[in-house]
Write an enzyme that holds these catalytic residues in place. Structure first.
Site, mmCIF file in Angstrom:
data_model
loop_
_atom_site.group_PDB
_atom_site.id
_atom_site.type_symbol
_atom_site.label_atom_id
_atom_site.label_comp_id
_atom_site.label_asym_id
_atom_site.label_seq_id
_atom_site.Cartn_x
_atom_site.Cartn_y
_atom_site.Cartn_z
ATOM 1 N N GLU A 50 0.865 -1.183 0.000
ATOM 2 C CA GLU A 50 0.000 0.000 0.000
ATOM 3 C C GLU A 50 0.895 1.225 0.000
ATOM 4 O O GLU A 50 1.752 1.379 0.870
ATOM 5 C CB GLU A 50 -0.933 0.010 1.211
ATOM 6 C CG GLU A 50 -2.071 -1.000 1.064
ATOM 7 C CD GLU A 50 -3.122 -0.909 2.176
ATOM 8 O OE1 GLU A 50 -4.102 -1.658 2.093
ATOM 9 O OE2 GLU A 50 -2.955 -0.093 3.117
ATOM 10 N N ASP A 61 -5.708 10.441 9.476
ATOM 11 C CA ASP A 61 -4.406 9.904 9.867
ATOM 12 C C ASP A 61 -3.875 10.520 11.145
ATOM 13 O O ASP A 61 -4.105 11.690 11.434
ATOM 14 C CB ASP A 61 -3.392 10.127 8.741
ATOM 15 C CG ASP A 61 -3.602 9.132 7.612
ATOM 16 O OD1 ASP A 61 -3.531 7.923 7.897
ATOM 17 O OD2 ASP A 61 -3.860 9.562 6.476
ATOM 18 N N TYR A 176 -10.824 -3.871 3.597
ATOM 19 C CA TYR A 176 -9.900 -3.373 4.623
ATOM 20 C C TYR A 176 -10.742 -3.090 5.863
ATOM 21 O O TYR A 176 -11.548 -2.165 5.867
ATOM 22 C CB TYR A 176 -9.231 -2.100 4.102
ATOM 23 C CG TYR A 176 -8.131 -1.507 4.969
ATOM 24 C CD1 TYR A 176 -8.316 -1.264 6.334
ATOM 25 C CD2 TYR A 176 -6.899 -1.162 4.414
ATOM 26 C CE1 TYR A 176 -7.312 -0.706 7.100
ATOM 27 C CE2 TYR A 176 -5.886 -0.592 5.183
ATOM 28 C CZ TYR A 176 -6.110 -0.363 6.523
ATOM 29 O OH TYR A 176 -5.112 0.208 7.290
#
Lengths: 270, 407
Positions: A50, A61, A176
């Site tokens: 990734e 994030d 995911y």
């Protein structure tokens, strides 16, 4: 159209192994090192890569990936640079799937059709846009489909069962699963909390299931590999790479970090 | 009797179920936050039809905020402008000094109905932070306000006000250290504490239902103004003028007039040092469509799609995006968007202060500056209604510094 991601997960399933999926931010610590780091990761046991596309406002994030993005942007890394990195990586590695992960706006600016065409010719296999749920992906999705690029979808602890099955019906490649409510790199992973959602997700979905967020090293990776088909490691790896003096040192750190994780994951499945 | 949230506008100005205004808006958030937005949407659409909820909201607006705010005829300003009559909708007279409280009172009430014990907010100029800390104090809720380090420097008084109100102000040092980064950090908090936390967004941006909800809570401004114009002046205004950062005070004023086709609307963006310099915050005038903070809208980015740093003398307008409904109003031509520079805003700040004894916020000074230009080109029998969205007490220090005066 067959995709490297399908081929890779299918051969891993035959071997009864879980996929090791490292995440690095493209261009960090140095744009010129990224291709070599990717090859080192593959040598050390990575099955899927990734590659983070740096964005100025990475709202999902944590501090580690934020800082990596800022460093990369400061060195002029753009989506165009990232596609160049993938193209160069493909010259020596025709098999390892590469998934671009990031935020939508750089693709908006590049243009959906141009992006899908250029990403496909560079050798990108999937994209995971954190701020683009399936319902907002309709237009981009059409372009990706035309070029055989998979949209990788997220499922979170807050995703309802009805939504799980809707996402599963649109996802390609792998799902995911975000292991906890929070941002990347936080220290909130609890394996016991994974068992129920993972089995619930399996009931809705035939795709391989990768788990990410909060996996830091061999122990947590092995535990997750016991439940899921893939393990994503990002922030902990990026922390290792930061501050490397040379490209060679960054490559060594990448493989020194990943190799024991690979080993622990494979042992957990024996 | 409850004044229901009513929609005077044509249907095309309402978003679809996913919050799209034409190609703009939507729900561009990470999967973890999808459920929170669904839950909020459900609660909002349920409670806004509830008589008891709306009665409590109306009572708060009347007795706590101090509504209705007057429409004031600025006669000396009108004389200096030399054209149309200039009227001011006095949102600066609200409790806490700006229109922001209209929205926070509504969202805090909703947080209460949803059983959320903790409130978070982002702030630029500090007005929304103060308004959030205020309602949190009143409801006895924990409150965390995210604010960029740069804004903390230039809005010290508001930072102290928030602390006095019991809020924790968390400095944000990532990115450009201003409003956009405070928004990112608030999102990170929300994604981590989504179960017990209500995120009060201060403007008509973000993912659905925020743009609609924040607009509706601020639309009390336009509903009142429309009624006041008919009652006191026997006519609707010819033009509405409001400043646009994210755009909540502008939409609050505009929205109830959307169906009144003869009423022109002007959103005034911060042209900073001038649109040609690139140092500004005028995403509608000089930006292009993209995706930021949960919605598709006009924004300021570079060729790689990275969000750019913005500049404005007023912290409240210093934001690289704008509410998606404004993007749609621009494209449909229903509203026009213009820029006013730092210098022009400063001049209007002094003019309004000296001519009318009203010290406007630097944000609102942009609207005043454009209204004067516009009025000059109009006939004396015409009317321009300006949303005087906030008072300037918080900006006194900034103005002194800009003019080299030490206090």
């Amino acid at each position: 159209m067959s995709n490297r991601i399908d081929r890779r997960f299918s051969s891993l399933a035959d071997q009864q192994r879980a996929a090791l999926i490292p995440f690095i931010t493209a261009g960090d610590p140095e744009p010129g090192w990224t291709v070599a780091i990717m090859h080192s990761l593959v040598k050390a046991g990575a099955d899927v890569l990734e590659l983070g596309v740096p964005f100025s406002d990475p709202a999902a994030d944590g501090p580690v990936i934020q800082a990596a993005s800022e460093r990369a942007i400061a060195q002029g890394v753009s989506l165009c640079t990232v596609l160049g990195i993938v193209r160069e990586f493909r010259e020596q590695d025709p098999d390892t799937p590469v998934v671009l992960m990031g935020y939508l706006n750089p693709i908006e600016r590049y243009g959906h059709a141009d992006f899908a065409r250029d990403a496909s010719s560079a050798g990108v296999d999937g994209i995971l846009m954190v701020d683009c749920p399936p319902e907002e992906m309709v237009h981009l999705r059409g372009e990706l489909d035309d070029h055989g690029i998979y949209p990788i979808c997220l499922v979170a602890p807050t995703t309802t069962p009805e939504r799980m099955s809707s996402i599963a019906s649109q996802a390609r490649g792998y799902i995911y699963y975000v292991s906890f409510k929070g941002i990347t790199g936080a220290n909130r992973l609890e394996q016991a909390n994974l068992e129920k959602p993972v089995s619930e997700l399996r009931a809705h979905c035939d795709l391989p299931l990768a788990v990410g967020f909060g996996i830091k090293g061999p122990e947590s990776a092995a535990a997750v590999a016991g439940l899921a088909d893939g393990v994503v490691i990002g922030s902990a790896l990026i922390e290792q790479l930061a501050g490397s003096a040379t490209g060679q040192q960054a490559c060594d750190r990448a493989s020194d970090f990943l190799a024991p994780i690979r080993e622990a994951m494979d042992n957990s499945r024996l | 009797m409850s004044t229901e949230i009513e929609f005077v506008s044509e249907p095309s100005f309402e978003p679809d179920e996913l919050g799209h205004f034409g190609p703009y808006g939507g729900t561009y958030v990470s999967e973890t936050l999808i459920h929170a937005h669904e839950e909020l949407k459900e609660a909002y659409y349920r409670w806004r039809k509830d008589d008891e909820f709306m009665a409590r909201l109306d009572a708060d607006l009347a007795h706590y905020v101090g509504r209705p705010s007057p429409v004031y005829h600025a006669s000396r300003l009108t004389e200096v402008a030399g054209g149309a009559r200039v009227l001011l909708k006095r949102e600066d007279l609200n409790h806490t000094g700006a229109h922001k409280i209209n929205n926070t009172v509504g969202q805090a009430l909703l947080a209460d109905y949803m059983g959320k014990s903790r409130i978070i907010a982002e702030t630029g100029a500090g007005q929304h932070g103060v308004a959030s800390a205020t309602v949190a104090a009143r409801l006895g809720k924990e409150c965390v306000v995210y604010m960029g380090e740069v804004d903390i420097q230039r809005q010290a008084i508001n930072v102290f006000r928030m602390k006095l109100l019991g809020a924790e102000v968390r400095a944000v040092s990532s990115g450009s250290k201003t409003l956009k980064d405070a928004l990112n950090e608030a999102m990170r908090d929300w994604v981590t504490n989504v179960d017990d936390t209500f995120y009060i967004i201060g403007t008509v941006a973000g993912a659905h239902p925020y743009p609609v909800m924040v607009r509706d809570f601020n639309a009390v401004v336009g509903r009142e103004a429309r009624r006041q114009m008919l009652d006191e002046y026997d006519a609707l205004p010819d033009a509405l003028v409001a400043c646009v950062g994210g755009g909540s005070n502008a939409l609050g004023l505009f929205h109830p007039f959307l169906g009144d086709r003869d009423v022109k609307m002007y959103g005034v963006e911060a042209a900073g040092h001038g649109l040609h310099t690139g140092e500004h915050a005028a995403s509608l005038c000089a930006g292009r469509p993209g995706v930021l903070h949960g919605c598709r809208t006009y924004l300021m980015d570079d060729d790689a799609g990275q969000i750019q740093h913005t500049h404005s003398v007023s912290a409240g307008l210093d934001y690289p995006g704008v509410g998606p409904e404004h993007a749609w109003l621009k494209d449909t031509g229903r509203a026009q968007y213009v820029g006013i520079t730092d210098d022009e805003a400063m001049q209007a700040f002094h003019q309004l202060t000296r001519l009318e004894g009203i010290l406007p916020a630097l944000e609102s000074s942009h609207a005043v500056a454009y209204a004067m230009k516009l009025a000059a080109e109009m006939r004396p029998d015409q009317t321009v209604l300006v949303n005087l969205s906030g008072r300037g007490d918080k900006d006194v220090q900034t103005v002194a510094e800009l003019e080299g005066i030490s206090l």
